[in-house]
Design a protein around this motif. Structure first.
Motif, PDB file in Angstrom:
ATOM      1  N   LEU A 111       0.828  -1.205   0.000  1.00  0.00           N
ATOM      2  CA  LEU A 111       0.000   0.000   0.000  1.00  0.00           C
ATOM      3  C   LEU A 111       0.866   1.259   0.000  1.00  0.00           C
ATOM      4  O   LEU A 111       0.582   2.213  -0.735  1.00  0.00           O
ATOM      5  CB  LEU A 111      -0.940   0.012   1.205  1.00  0.00           C
ATOM      6  N   CYS A 112       1.915   1.276   0.811  1.00  0.00           N
ATOM      7  CA  CYS A 112       2.817   2.437   0.844  1.00  0.00           C
ATOM      8  C   CYS A 112       3.516   2.619  -0.502  1.00  0.00           C
ATOM      9  O   CYS A 112       3.674   3.750  -0.985  1.00  0.00           O
ATOM     10  CB  CYS A 112       3.848   2.281   1.963  1.00  0.00           C
ATOM     11  N   GLY A 113       3.914   1.513  -1.117  1.00  0.00           N
ATOM     12  CA  GLY A 113       4.533   1.590  -2.444  1.00  0.00           C
ATOM     13  C   GLY A 113       3.574   2.136  -3.481  1.00  0.00           C
ATOM     14  O   GLY A 113       3.952   2.933  -4.348  1.00  0.00           O
ATOM     15  N   LEU A 114       2.305   1.734  -3.368  1.00  0.00           N
ATOM     16  CA  LEU A 114       1.288   2.194  -4.312  1.00  0.00           C
ATOM     17  C   LEU A 114       1.017   3.691  -4.147  1.00  0.00           C
ATOM     18  O   LEU A 114       0.776   4.398  -5.135  1.00  0.00           O
ATOM     19  CB  LEU A 114      -0.004   1.390  -4.104  1.00  0.00           C
ATOM     20  N   VAL A 115       1.071   4.186  -2.907  1.00  0.00           N
ATOM     21  CA  VAL A 115       0.904   5.624  -2.655  1.00  0.00           C
ATOM     22  C   VAL A 115       2.013   6.410  -3.360  1.00  0.00           C
ATOM     23  O   VAL A 115       1.756   7.407  -4.045  1.00  0.00           O
ATOM     24  CB  VAL A 115       0.914   5.927  -1.141  1.00  0.00           C
ATOM     25  N   CYS A 116       3.256   5.961  -3.202  1.00  0.00           N
ATOM     26  CA  CYS A 116       4.394   6.638  -3.842  1.00  0.00           C
ATOM     27  C   CYS A 116       4.292   6.553  -5.363  1.00  0.00           C
ATOM     28  O   CYS A 116       4.536   7.539  -6.073  1.00  0.00           O
ATOM     29  CB  CYS A 116       5.706   6.019  -3.359  1.00  0.00           C
ATOM     30  N   PHE A 117       3.912   5.380  -5.855  1.00  0.00           N
ATOM     31  CA  PHE A 117       3.744   5.184  -7.301  1.00  0.00           C
ATOM     32  C   PHE A 117       2.673   6.115  -7.855  1.00  0.00           C
ATOM     33  O   PHE A 117       2.831   6.669  -8.950  1.00  0.00           O
ATOM     34  CB  PHE A 117       3.380   3.723  -7.570  1.00  0.00           C
ATOM     35  N   GLN A 118       1.607   6.317  -7.087  1.00  0.00           N
ATOM     36  CA  GLN A 118       0.514   7.185  -7.520  1.00  0.00           C
ATOM     37  C   GLN A 118       0.997   8.617  -7.734  1.00  0.00           C
ATOM     38  O   GLN A 118       0.623   9.273  -8.712  1.00  0.00           O
ATOM     39  CB  GLN A 118      -0.608   7.140  -6.473  1.00  0.00           C
ATOM     40  N   GLY A 119       1.839   9.109  -6.819  1.00  0.00           N
ATOM     41  CA  GLY A 119       2.383  10.456  -6.964  1.00  0.00           C
ATOM     42  C   GLY A 119       3.263  10.591  -8.193  1.00  0.00           C
ATOM     43  O   GLY A 119       3.159  11.560  -8.959  1.00  0.00           O
ATOM     44  N   LEU A 120       4.140   9.612  -8.405  1.00  0.00           N
ATOM     45  CA  LEU A 120       5.029   9.637  -9.570  1.00  0.00           C
ATOM     46  C   LEU A 120       4.236   9.531 -10.874  1.00  0.00           C
ATOM     47  O   LEU A 120       4.540  10.198 -11.863  1.00  0.00           O
ATOM     48  CB  LEU A 120       6.038   8.486  -9.482  1.00  0.00           C
ATOM     49  N   LEU A 121       3.198   8.708 -10.857  1.00  0.00           N
ATOM     50  CA  LEU A 121       2.353   8.544 -12.046  1.00  0.00           C
ATOM     51  C   LEU A 121       1.611   9.845 -12.356  1.00  0.00           C
ATOM     52  O   LEU A 121       1.404  10.190 -13.526  1.00  0.00           O
ATOM     53  CB  LEU A 121       1.365   7.401 -11.818  1.00  0.00           C
ATOM     54  N   GLY A 122       1.223  10.572 -11.306  1.00  0.00           N
ATOM     55  CA  GLY A 122       0.558  11.867 -11.499  1.00  0.00           C
ATOM     56  C   GLY A 122       1.453  12.849 -12.237  1.00  0.00           C
ATOM     57  O   GLY A 122       1.014  13.545 -13.159  1.00  0.00           O
ATOM     58  N   TRP A 123       2.736  12.902 -11.833  1.00  0.00           N
ATOM     59  CA  TRP A 123       3.664  13.806 -12.516  1.00  0.00           C
ATOM     60  C   TRP A 123       3.939  13.331 -13.935  1.00  0.00           C
ATOM     61  O   TRP A 123       4.018  14.138 -14.867  1.00  0.00           O
ATOM     62  CB  TRP A 123       4.965  13.930 -11.720  1.00  0.00           C
ATOM     63  N   TYR A 124       4.075  12.037 -14.129  1.00  0.00           N
ATOM     64  CA  TYR A 124       4.278  11.473 -15.466  1.00  0.00           C
ATOM     65  C   TYR A 124       3.105  11.857 -16.378  1.00  0.00           C
ATOM     66  O   TYR A 124       3.292  12.156 -17.556  1.00  0.00           O
ATOM     67  CB  TYR A 124       4.418   9.959 -15.355  1.00  0.00           C
ATOM     68  N   MET A 125       1.903  11.889 -15.809  1.00  0.00           N
ATOM     69  CA  MET A 125       0.718  12.278 -16.564  1.00  0.00           C
ATOM     70  C   MET A 125       0.785  13.762 -16.928  1.00  0.00           C
ATOM     71  O   MET A 125       0.553  14.148 -18.087  1.00  0.00           O
ATOM     72  CB  MET A 125      -0.537  11.988 -15.738  1.00  0.00           C
ATOM     73  N   VAL A 126       1.108  14.611 -15.955  1.00  0.00           N
ATOM     74  CA  VAL A 126       1.171  16.057 -16.189  1.00  0.00           C
ATOM     75  C   VAL A 126       2.201  16.383 -17.274  1.00  0.00           C
ATOM     76  O   VAL A 126       1.963  17.231 -18.140  1.00  0.00           O
ATOM     77  CB  VAL A 126       1.497  16.807 -14.875  1.00  0.00           C
ATOM     78  N   LYS A 127       3.332  15.678 -17.257  1.00  0.00           N
ATOM     79  CA  LYS A 127       4.397  15.937 -18.247  1.00  0.00           C
ATOM     80  C   LYS A 127       3.885  15.813 -19.679  1.00  0.00           C
ATOM     81  O   LYS A 127       4.312  16.541 -20.568  1.00  0.00           O
ATOM     82  CB  LYS A 127       5.560  14.962 -18.027  1.00  0.00           C
ATOM     83  N   SER A 128       2.959  14.880 -19.896  1.00  0.00           N
ATOM     84  CA  SER A 128       2.448  14.671 -21.256  1.00  0.00           C
ATOM     85  C   SER A 128       1.658  15.876 -21.759  1.00  0.00           C
ATOM     86  O   SER A 128       1.525  16.074 -22.977  1.00  0.00           O
ATOM     87  CB  SER A 128       1.571  13.413 -21.309  1.00  0.00           C
ATOM     88  N   GLY A 129       1.119  16.687 -20.838  1.00  0.00           N
ATOM     89  CA  GLY A 129       0.381  17.885 -21.240  1.00  0.00           C
ATOM     90  C   GLY A 129       1.260  19.104 -21.416  1.00  0.00           C
ATOM     91  O   GLY A 129       0.794  20.150 -21.890  1.00  0.00           O
ATOM     92  N   LEU A 130       2.539  18.988 -21.030  1.00  0.00           N
ATOM     93  CA  LEU A 130       3.468  20.116 -21.134  1.00  0.00           C
ATOM     94  C   LEU A 130       4.333  20.037 -22.390  1.00  0.00           C
ATOM     95  O   LEU A 130       5.089  20.956 -22.679  1.00  0.00           O
ATOM     96  CB  LEU A 130       4.381  20.163 -19.892  1.00  0.00           C
ATOM     97  N   GLU A 131       4.215  18.920 -23.112  1.00  0.00           N
ATOM     98  CA  GLU A 131       5.073  18.718 -24.283  1.00  0.00           C
ATOM     99  C   GLU A 131       4.585  19.545 -25.476  1.00  0.00           C
ATOM    100  O   GLU A 131       3.383  19.633 -25.723  1.00  0.00           O
ATOM    101  CB  GLU A 131       5.101  17.227 -24.662  1.00  0.00           C
ATOM    102  N   GLU A 132       5.534  20.140 -26.186  1.00  0.00           N
ATOM    103  CA  GLU A 132       5.204  20.870 -27.419  1.00  0.00           C
ATOM    104  C   GLU A 132       4.861  19.874 -28.524  1.00  0.00           C
ATOM    105  O   GLU A 132       5.586  18.911 -28.750  1.00  0.00           O
ATOM    106  CB  GLU A 132       6.401  21.724 -27.853  1.00  0.00           C
ATOM    107  N   LYS A 133       3.737  20.117 -29.204  1.00  0.00           N
ATOM    108  CA  LYS A 133       3.334  19.271 -30.336  1.00  0.00           C
ATOM    109  C   LYS A 133       3.210  20.169 -31.560  1.00  0.00           C
ATOM    110  O   LYS A 133       2.135  20.720 -31.820  1.00  0.00           O
ATOM    111  CB  LYS A 133       2.020  18.552 -30.027  1.00  0.00           C
ATOM    112  N   PRO A 134       4.300  20.321 -32.323  1.00  0.00           N
ATOM    113  CA  PRO A 134       4.331  21.293 -33.427  1.00  0.00           C
ATOM    114  C   PRO A 134       3.252  21.075 -34.479  1.00  0.00           C
ATOM    115  O   PRO A 134       2.772  22.022 -35.080  1.00  0.00           O
ATOM    116  CB  PRO A 134       5.731  21.087 -34.037  1.00  0.00           C
TER     117      PRO A 134
END
Length: 278
Positions: free
Chosen positions: A97-120
């Motif tokens: 459960l503790c590992g899943l909590v940490c994974f959830q936070g990292l996955l959230g940032w990984y998700m946000v990064k996809s919206g910050l990428e330039e798509k020419p």
């Protein structure tokens, strides 16, 4: 989700970002960072600093709440572990459960990064990847369900029921219904990620047709399931109807079996929530 605030914080630091901007200069520097990314350039180019502060605080609150959840897991877990209050199986459960909590936070940032990428080559509204959004929601549902299941298994004694054929079938039916509901929720993330809910706004037909013309417009065909807004909305409708049908059938089947009061309350509550959701 409703305030479209998810891309307002353009970097991620576990500790450093816990301190919000204080002075006018710090706020202007934060706003200038946001202006370097597609959401400002394409969608919010006329945004004022005051408007930016609102969406920034929305995302900041979400991230800080995530950290509070993490501490609410990890600090008591460490204390109980040190006191020797956890059985060997429970230690494995707590670590997972503790590992899943940490994974959830990292996955959230990984998700946000996809919206910050330039798509020419794209003139679409900047948004996060629907795949990563579905993964973020799915892992949150798994974390919540596992937490609730663990807590209830400790608080409530397990019922010892005779393993009859009908009871085994009810259990299998319940597990299948759970999987269907989970799949329906994930399909909802694809609807949200693609703004697919805006494509057709009539029910039960989609426009004038039961099956829309552009259901398989993308090639190869498999892309339609995850990237075609029409297909994504159509699938979500079918899965939603299938889920409430399965819940209703589970309830009717449970009425034929002698069950403890707690189980009856659970099945009835499930039906009530399914109807409310529809």
């Amino acid at each position: 989700r409703l305030t479209e605030s998810g891309l307002s914080m353009v970097d991620w630091h576990l500790v450093k970002e816990m301190k919000p901007p204080r002075t006018q200069q710090e706020w202007e520097a934060e706003f200038q960072k946001y202006q370097q990314f597609p959401e400002f350039k394409i969608l919010n180019h006329d945004m004022t600093l005051t408007e930016f502060k609102f969406i920034w605080y929305m995302e900041y609150s979400h991230r800080m709440w995530g950290r509070v959840v993490g501490l609410a897991y990890i600090l008591p877990a460490a204390y109980f572990w040190r006191k020797g209050w956890l059985s060997h199986p429970m230690k494995g459960c707590v670590l997972a459960l503790c590992g899943l909590v940490c994974f959830q936070g990292l996955l959230g940032w990984y998700m946000v990064k996809s919206g910050l990428e330039e798509k020419p080559d794209s003139y679409d509204i900047p948004r996060v990847s629907q795949y990563r959004l579905a993964a973020h929601l799915g892992s949150a549902l798994v974390l919540y369900s596992a937490s609730l299941w663990t807590g209830l298994s400790l608080l409530l004694p397990q019922h010892k029921l005779p393993e009859t054929h009908r009871l085994l079938r009810l259990r299998q039916f319940a597990h299948g219904t759970t999987a269907l509901i989970f799949l329906t929720a994930l399909s909802g993330a694809f609807v949200a990620g693609l703004d697919a809910g805006l494509v057709y706004n009539s029910f039960p037909k989609m426009g004038e047709r039961w099956i829309p013309d552009d259901l398989l417009a993308f090639s190869p065909m498999l892309r339609n399931i995850f990237e075609n807004p029409t297909t994504v909305q159509f699938d979500h409708r079918i899965l939603g109807i299938a889920s409430v049908t399965a819940v209703t059938a589970l309830y009717l089947f449970s009425r034929k079996i002698p069950l403890p009061r707690r189980t009856r309350v659970a099945v009835t509550s499930l039906l009530a929530v399914a109807c409310m959701q529809v």
